[in-house]
Design a protein around this motif. Structure first.
Motif, mmCIF file in Angstrom:
data_model
loop_
_atom_site.group_PDB
_atom_site.id
_atom_site.type_symbol
_atom_site.label_atom_id
_atom_site.label_comp_id
_atom_site.label_asym_id
_atom_site.label_seq_id
_atom_site.Cartn_x
_atom_site.Cartn_y
_atom_site.Cartn_z
ATOM 1 N N UNK A 184 1.767 11.936 -8.006
ATOM 2 C CA UNK A 184 0.977 12.881 -8.800
ATOM 3 C C UNK A 184 1.859 13.993 -9.351
ATOM 4 N N UNK A 209 -0.956 0.499 -15.463
ATOM 5 C CA UNK A 209 -0.580 -0.300 -14.292
ATOM 6 C C UNK A 209 0.078 -1.573 -14.795
ATOM 7 N N UNK A 244 -4.293 11.204 -24.975
ATOM 8 C CA UNK A 244 -4.061 10.671 -23.629
ATOM 9 C C UNK A 244 -4.955 9.464 -23.394
ATOM 10 N N UNK A 245 -4.382 8.371 -22.919
ATOM 11 C CA UNK A 245 -5.167 7.189 -22.566
ATOM 12 C C UNK A 245 -4.696 6.617 -21.235
ATOM 13 N N UNK A 246 -5.680 6.364 -20.367
ATOM 14 C CA UNK A 246 -5.421 5.706 -19.075
ATOM 15 C C UNK A 246 -6.017 4.307 -19.162
ATOM 16 N N UNK A 247 -5.214 3.305 -18.886
ATOM 17 C CA UNK A 247 -5.718 1.928 -18.935
ATOM 18 C C UNK A 247 -5.757 1.327 -17.539
ATOM 19 N N UNK A 248 -6.742 0.453 -17.295
ATOM 20 C CA UNK A 248 -6.770 -0.247 -16.005
ATOM 21 C C UNK A 248 -5.682 -1.327 -15.963
ATOM 22 N N UNK A 258 0.849 -1.169 0.000
ATOM 23 C CA UNK A 258 0.000 0.000 0.000
ATOM 24 C C UNK A 258 0.894 1.231 0.000
ATOM 25 N N UNK A 259 0.357 2.341 -0.541
ATOM 26 C CA UNK A 259 1.114 3.604 -0.575
ATOM 27 C C UNK A 259 0.377 4.638 0.274
ATOM 28 N N UNK A 260 1.153 5.447 0.986
ATOM 29 C CA UNK A 260 0.538 6.502 1.804
ATOM 30 C C UNK A 260 0.106 7.681 0.937
ATOM 31 N N UNK A 261 -0.671 8.563 1.526
ATOM 32 C CA UNK A 261 -1.053 9.784 0.831
ATOM 33 C C UNK A 261 0.148 10.619 0.433
ATOM 34 N N UNK A 285 1.734 9.160 -2.619
ATOM 35 C CA UNK A 285 0.922 9.435 -3.811
ATOM 36 C C UNK A 285 0.969 10.893 -4.231
ATOM 37 N N UNK A 312 2.346 14.783 -13.296
ATOM 38 C CA UNK A 312 2.041 16.096 -13.870
ATOM 39 C C UNK A 312 3.260 16.688 -14.568
#
Lengths: 298, 298
Positions: free
Chosen positions: B35, B142, B52-56, B25-28, B31, B39
């Motif tokens: 981010x 991912x 732009x494409x975001x894939x699951x 897990x990652x903390x805030x 993250x 950016x």
């Protein structure tokens, strides 16, 4: 949701379909809305002083086994298989692949499974005794549910943003109730015509009918529903759940007084909320009402 | 990377370990850095006018089969199995689960696999003829790679942010070279002591040694490497790759003149860059040098 809305989403490029129903790429514009929703949900929970955790889409298979999910929803989760053979078996795998035969038979089960709900990987982190007052978490997670569908509101892979409480029963019920109201306010504040309803999970098979009816009778699950497109049925875009001692038992979690911990969570389905906003305000977020835009991108 | 650095990351709560090596897990805070990196990478590619494409994290299994990944790296990908039985088989599954027996034998292979590289789900979207000049994409994805390790820089689940070009060979090489320089500049601008090296992928088994040596001889892959923690070996935090016609053949992609399309991509490993920044500047991002913070969070 009608296939018309799906066709509009694909034509606009907001979603990009794949060869498998329910798996989509998302455009930059779609993700800009997702980020806005995530940030708004985070702000709404600022008073919770919750520990923030982001989990990847995969988790230990042990978590799936202990979560009870295989009992209630065996048809939805995914388990991950991997190749652990040598050079010779690899040759065999490639031969099968070339002949269009089943090569996955040569794989073995790994110790990894896909997350079915964002909060599942959280619970093993809390095994043992909780501090007085319990603990609160803000969880960002990726969910996989094997239910291929052409309805864009029923994706196989989607994200959920949750606030979870673990501790005393009363506080768990209060968490569920607080967030039920807060999520309805947040979502109606985005110009969505929402309604709060008692709900049940889609439990599997014959015994599942009784589980679903018990869940409704005990009013453990509430959903905030919204008609995503004008001629569709209402869809849950958020849900607030009181788990009783389900996860406390499964993961050995005790509240400060030594009793089995109770838990509750609110989950925001960020893809579904995005779709609801696109359905309500149109496919161009830059043209949405100022009141909506200023909430999402202050 | 030493286990000391891992222990520091866990003690600080930036990463939260699980019962499986390489799943965190990652903390805030972690993250927030991710981010910022995403950016910054997006800004660095603003002149590309990329779609732009975001894939699951999951994609059609067919993409894995056509990607060539099973030939070169059969040990790394994950295929997803699901339960498709009835009530009776479900009872059998739960009995096995309760007795601690192998219940995954009752699953069947689904048509879904985990993404091994962020750009894989992109290629089937491009099958057919490309426009003159080719196409450019910014891809968020991912990745899952089954290589359990205690090194936090070798996670089983991580994100990659890519810029991909498909089209003419010359333009593909130019894309690779442009981004090789640009990624080294971007990363050194964050105060990271980076170096650019010719590299090879970890091809599988006996035939893999030849593939790796060919890849180096043809200088198809460059990596920007960085020592993530002071007494560790340099780790790739970004790589720039020229794929020749590999994906063009695999997914039936033609450039405007009808030739098989060539492709190239740059990939930024956002978890590894985050770790490199934490190693270089300390575990509290709010205390990082102003020049770094103002680039990540302008």
């Amino acid at each position: 949701m009608t296939t018309d809305f799906r066709a509009e989403l694909l034509a606009s490029g907001l979603l990009v379909e794949s060869s498998v129903d329910g798996l989509y790429g998302r455009s930059g514009t779609f993700e800009k809305v997702v980020r806005g929703i995530d940030d708004l949900v985070t702000s709404a929970g600022a008073d919770q002083h919750a520990a923030v955790l982001h989990f990847p889409a995969v988790m230990p298979r042990l978590v799936l086994e202990r979560s009870g999910y295989l009992r209630s929803f065996p048809d939805l989760p995914g388990s991950v298989s991997v190749f652990e053979g040598d050079d010779d078996l690899h040759v065999g795998l490639l031969e099968r692949l070339e002949r269009g035969e089943n090569w996955t038979e040569l794989l073995t089960a790994s110790d990894v499974a896909l997350c079915s709900a964002a909060c599942h990987p959280l619970y093993p982190q809390c095994s043992g005794r909780l501090p007085a007052g319990g603990r609160r978490f803000e969880v960002f997670g990726h969910c996989f549910r094997h239910e291929p569908s052409l309805d864009p509101a029923r994706m196989q892979a989607f994200r959920m943003h949750e606030f979870v409480y673990l501790g005393e029963p009363d506080a768990a019920v209060a968490h569920r109730d607080l967030w039920l109201e807060r999520s309805a306010d947040l979502l109606s504040g985005l110009g969505l015509a929402v309604e709060t309803v008692v709900a049940n999970d889609p439990f599997f098979g014959r015994p599942g009918r009784m589980l679903a009816s018990n869940q409704r009778a005990e009013m453990l699950k509430y959903e905030v529903v919204c008609t995503i497109h004008h001629d569709a049925h209402p869809t849950a875009i958020s849900s607030s759940n009181y788990h009783l001692d389900h996860f406390g038992i499964g993961f050995g979690i005790e509240s400060a007084n030594g009793d089995v911990a109770h838990s509750a969570c609110v989950g925001f389905g960020v893809e579904r909320i995005t779709l609801a906003l696109l359905g309500a305000h149109g496919l161009d977020p830059d043209a949405w009402p100022l009141a909506v835009r200023s909430r999402l991108w202050p």
